[in-house]
Design a protein around this motif. Structure first.
Motif, PDB file in Angstrom:
ATOM      1  N   GLY A  36       9.817  20.214  28.426  1.00 26.69           N
ATOM      2  CA  GLY A  36       9.146  18.944  27.830  1.00 26.69           C
ATOM      3  C   GLY A  36       9.729  17.774  28.113  1.00 26.69           C
ATOM      4  N   GLU A  37      10.203  17.556  29.283  1.00 28.58           N
ATOM      5  CA  GLU A  37      10.536  16.332  29.641  1.00 28.58           C
ATOM      6  C   GLU A  37      10.781  16.238  31.392  1.00 28.58           C
ATOM      7  OE1 GLU A  37      14.967  15.799  29.264  1.00 28.58           O
ATOM      8  OE2 GLU A  37      15.418  17.924  29.035  1.00 28.58           O
ATOM      9  N   ALA A 236      11.787   8.492  32.306  1.00 29.24           N
ATOM     10  CA  ALA A 236      12.548   9.647  32.604  1.00 29.24           C
ATOM     11  C   ALA A 236      13.843   9.479  31.917  1.00 29.24           C
ATOM     12  CB  ALA A 236      12.564   9.883  34.011  1.00 29.24           C
ATOM     13  N   MET A 237      13.903   8.635  30.581  1.00 27.70           N
ATOM     14  CA  MET A 237      14.971   8.450  29.977  1.00 27.70           C
ATOM     15  C   MET A 237      15.447   9.357  28.823  1.00 27.70           C
ATOM     16  SD  MET A 237      15.508   4.320  30.689  1.00 27.70           S
ATOM     17  CE  MET A 237      16.022   4.067  29.098  1.00 27.70           C
ATOM     18  N   THR A 238      15.016  10.481  28.665  1.00 30.73           N
ATOM     19  CA  THR A 238      14.961  11.453  27.323  1.00 30.73           C
ATOM     20  C   THR A 238      16.412  11.225  26.743  1.00 30.73           C
ATOM     21  OG1 THR A 238      15.305  13.305  28.920  1.00 30.73           O
ATOM     22  CG2 THR A 238      13.096  12.833  27.975  1.00 30.73           C
ATOM     23  N   GLY A 274      16.799   0.008  29.061  1.00 29.94           N
ATOM     24  CA  GLY A 274      15.572  -0.304  28.710  1.00 29.94           C
ATOM     25  C   GLY A 274      15.022  -1.639  29.109  1.00 29.94           C
ATOM     26  N   ILE A 275      15.999  -2.703  28.875  1.00 26.95           N
ATOM     27  CA  ILE A 275      15.880  -3.945  29.193  1.00 26.95           C
ATOM     28  C   ILE A 275      15.153  -4.007  30.858  1.00 26.95           C
ATOM     29  CG2 ILE A 275      16.304  -6.548  29.707  1.00 26.95           C
ATOM     30  CD1 ILE A 275      18.192  -5.884  27.223  1.00 26.95           C
ATOM     31  N   GLU A 276      16.104  -3.400  31.653  1.00 25.63           N
ATOM     32  CA  GLU A 276      16.019  -3.119  33.088  1.00 25.63           C
ATOM     33  C   GLU A 276      14.642  -2.590  33.304  1.00 25.63           C
ATOM     34  OE1 GLU A 276      17.099  -4.876  35.444  1.00 25.63           O
ATOM     35  OE2 GLU A 276      16.728  -3.661  37.184  1.00 25.63           O
ATOM     36  N   ALA A 277      14.463  -1.405  32.775  1.00 29.75           N
ATOM     37  CA  ALA A 277      13.301  -0.509  32.896  1.00 29.75           C
ATOM     38  C   ALA A 277      12.018  -1.244  32.902  1.00 29.75           C
ATOM     39  CB  ALA A 277      13.340   0.521  31.888  1.00 29.75           C
ATOM     40  N   MET A 288       6.513   8.292  39.774  1.00 29.01           N
ATOM     41  CA  MET A 288       6.671   9.527  39.194  1.00 29.01           C
ATOM     42  C   MET A 288       5.267   9.960  38.884  1.00 29.01           C
ATOM     43  SD  MET A 288      10.148   9.304  37.134  1.00 29.01           S
ATOM     44  CE  MET A 288      10.311   7.421  36.607  1.00 29.01           C
ATOM     45  N   ARG A 289       4.443   8.693  38.300  1.00 24.39           N
ATOM     46  CA  ARG A 289       3.085   9.087  37.870  1.00 24.39           C
ATOM     47  C   ARG A 289       2.267   9.703  38.893  1.00 24.39           C
ATOM     48  NH1 ARG A 289      -2.154   7.640  36.699  1.00 24.39           N
ATOM     49  NH2 ARG A 289      -1.974   6.421  38.821  1.00 24.39           N
ATOM     50  N   SER A 290       2.176   9.229  40.161  1.00 22.65           N
ATOM     51  CA  SER A 290       1.415   9.769  41.315  1.00 22.65           C
ATOM     52  C   SER A 290       2.119  11.116  41.531  1.00 22.65           C
ATOM     53  CB  SER A 290       1.457   8.727  42.277  1.00 22.65           C
ATOM     54  OG  SER A 290       2.270   8.777  43.383  1.00 22.65           O
ATOM     55  N   GLN A 291       3.367  11.650  41.598  1.00 19.58           N
ATOM     56  CA  GLN A 291       3.846  12.683  41.762  1.00 19.58           C
ATOM     57  C   GLN A 291       3.419  13.808  40.757  1.00 19.58           C
ATOM     58  OE1 GLN A 291       5.730  13.954  44.316  1.00 19.58           O
ATOM     59  NE2 GLN A 291       6.456  12.228  45.210  1.00 19.58           N
ATOM     60  N   TYR A 292       3.320  13.339  39.559  1.00 15.17           N
ATOM     61  CA  TYR A 292       2.841  14.136  38.259  1.00 15.17           C
ATOM     62  C   TYR A 292       1.262  14.582  38.855  1.00 15.17           C
ATOM     63  CZ  TYR A 292       6.942  13.253  35.388  1.00 15.17           C
ATOM     64  OH  TYR A 292       8.204  13.126  34.850  1.00 15.17           O
TER      65      TYR A 292
END
Lengths: 380, 162
Positions: A36-37, A236-238, A274-277, A288-292
């Motif tokens: 689930g990650e 992708a920072m679980t 998170g700020i940089e993300a 990543m979204r397009s890979q998924y």
């Protein structure tokens, strides 16, 4: 006094996923579709920002609510979904969205309050309600509605009497999403019966058809909704444990009261990442979204070719096929044993999921292809 | 060829995807995939298919070098003319005109350093248009054509999580 667990805790069974995890862990060469990650790592510039902050010695607590800079970025980012929150007192940064949801239960639920839980769902809602002394009302969604929440299923479960409704769309484990019209019906139901909403939108960025819509955007809903999101899935920072809640000042203040006595503040290193993300990793998220999305197409096609029924999941990174065998738990175990492919039986995610399996496509394409070949061999 | 970009991206990722897999991944019908690729090949947009090989793992008798070439041009000689002369050699695996301190970036492959050095000094340097060569031998490859050269098994996630 002995060290017996309290009744409240003893009463909650261990996660249904656990037994399956133990089985899978014992085997070699398992291709797991049970994860689930994300299989990606956090974008490099976010990791780099975390490292740089450590090098500069930023290892102290932050403000309870989270760094102001981060709250400002979160509030600005939420405008993508037409949500307007004041970073000063309507945003709370937490150790993962899970903490935020737990805080909301504890801040809002009085003993005896009824919390309607749309199911199947992420494993922590039901125990969270129990830990906070509330009563869970199961609201099973249906495969014929593609696992969306509807006024019909809410009524069928008797949710008119609920004080609070919690759900997650895009959904784990089904991959279902809800569009504006569908949410509007749920919103009307909640307004009519004066139900507050906890809307877990952790997979919002992983929506493949159309745009994600938050219920908090709809008329008369902002004042009765808390929105949850975080960095785990989209970025992708679980393992960094970073999430947040957005809602009206009163509820955020109440949640922060618990948070300040328990967590103090979300991990500082994660906040810097998170700020940089948010500032600079949009392209990574898109990639990543397009890979998924490709993998989703792939898996859905393979299921169709194998004759396995599976509604077209349009969000998160899960598909939720109907189990080709009689009993999903048994099927999953047999598949694991015979072909070393792990899929999680749907009933690990609550009611309404019997006879289904959750297959996560947060796995490299080569492994996904191999897993589908093995599954095909197993079912034919 | 409206789906060209998506198919090119997929083929660059893995040129061995079957037509069926390309169709599943892109959501296009197999026939469209086949037609588009045939067209891309016919138009020379796809120039070829190759494998990304970690030669160090195979044997010791192969070495690659990156060579900087400076050239001088005149009215009768263009970059293209020089390129034609250089690209013809079997040892030359890659040739590009680049901006910056030198004109051409050359990829040369041979069995060992001596062979590559001899090739440069005997065949390339004496060409009348070449004014200077600088040879860099490749010592280690970490990433090539988008592929990382490591064991690839860095999935440290738990096998089943909610």
């Amino acid at each position: 006094m002995s060290l017996e667990p309290s009744e409240r805790v003893a009463h909650v069974p261990p996660s249904g996923i656990r037994r399956f995890f133990e089985l899978a862990e014992e085997m070699d060469d398992v291709i797991s579709l049970g994860v689930g990650e994300p299989d990606f790592s956090a974008p490099w510039s976010a990791r780099e920002a975390a490292i740089a902050a450590l090098e500069r010695g930023q290892t102290s607590y932050t403000a309870n609510r989270g760094k102001r800079e981060l709250r400002e970025e979160i509030a600005a980012d939420a405008r993508r979904w037409n949500l307007e929150y004041d970073p000063d007192d309507e945003v709370l940064v937490t150790a993962g969205a899970s903490e935020a949801i737990d805080l909301a239960f504890r801040a809002l639920v009085d003993p005896g309050d009824t919390v309607a839980v749309a199911q199947p769902c992420y494993v922590s809602y039901t125990p969270g309600v129990t830990f906070s002394g509330g009563e869970v009302l199961d609201v099973p969604t249906r495969v014929e509605d593609e696992f969306t929440l509807t006024p019909e299923v809410l009524r069928a479960a008797g949710a008119e009497a609920a004080d609070l409704l919690v759900y997650c769309y895009p959904n784990n484990p089904t991959g279902a999403t809800m569009d504006r019209a569908e949410l509007a019906e749920v919103a009307a139901f909640c307004r009519e019966h004066d139900i507050a909403v906890l809307s877990d939108e952790i997979y919002a960025d992983l929506t493949y058809e159309g745009e994600h819509v938050s219920i908090a955007e709809l008329d008369g809903m902002r004042e009765r909704t808390v929105v949850f999101n975080g960095f785990s899935k989209a970025y992708a920072m679980t393992g960094l444990r970073l999430g947040y809640a957005m809602g009206p000042k009163e509820v955020i203040t109440a949640m922060n009261r618990i948070h300040q006595y328990t967590m103090l503040s979300a991990p500082t290193t994660a906040q810097n990442a998170g700020i940089e993300a948010i500032r600079n990793c949009r392209e990574d998220v898109e990639e990543m979204r397009s890979q998924y999305d490709r993998r989703r197409n792939f898996v859905l096609s393979r299921f169709e070719e194998m004759g396995i029924d599976c509604f077209e999941a349009t969000g998160a990174f899960y598909v939720f096929p109907e189990c080709p065998g009689e009993d999903a738990a048994q099927f999953a175990e047999d598949l694991l044993e015979a072909e070393s492919v792990a899929m999680v039986p749907g009933d690990a995610f609550g009611v309404g999921a019997d006879g289904h399996l959750r297959a996560s496509y947060a796995t490299g394409l080569d492994e996904l292809r191999e897993a589908m070949d093995r599954l095909e061999r197993f079912v034919s | 060829m409206e789906h060209a970009d998506e198919l090119l991206e997929l083929l660059c990722e893995n040129a061995r995807y079957s037509t069926a897999d390309l169709a599943r991944l892109s959501g296009l019908p197999e026939a469209t995939v086949e037609e588009t690729i045939a067209e891309l090949e016919a138009e020379g947009i796809i120039q070829g298919y190759t494998a990304v090989v970690d030669w160090d793992a195979v044997s010791d008798d192969r070495i690659q070098a990156h060579v900087e070439l400076n050239v001088t041009l005149d009215r009768e000689t263009s970059y293209r003319d020089v390129a034609e002369r250089v690209a013809g050699f079997r040892e030359v695996q890659g040739l590009r005109l680049v901006s910056g301190d030198y004109d051409f970036a050359l990829e040369v492959e041979g069995q060992n350093m001596r062979e590559v050095s001899r090739f440069i000094s005997d065949k390339i340097a004496p060409l009348p248009e070449i004014t200077q060569t600088v040879t860099h031998y490749i010592m280690e490859t970490y990433k090539q054509s988008g592929h990382r050269f490591d064991d690839g098994d860095d999935d440290d996630r738990l096998s089943v999580t909610p």
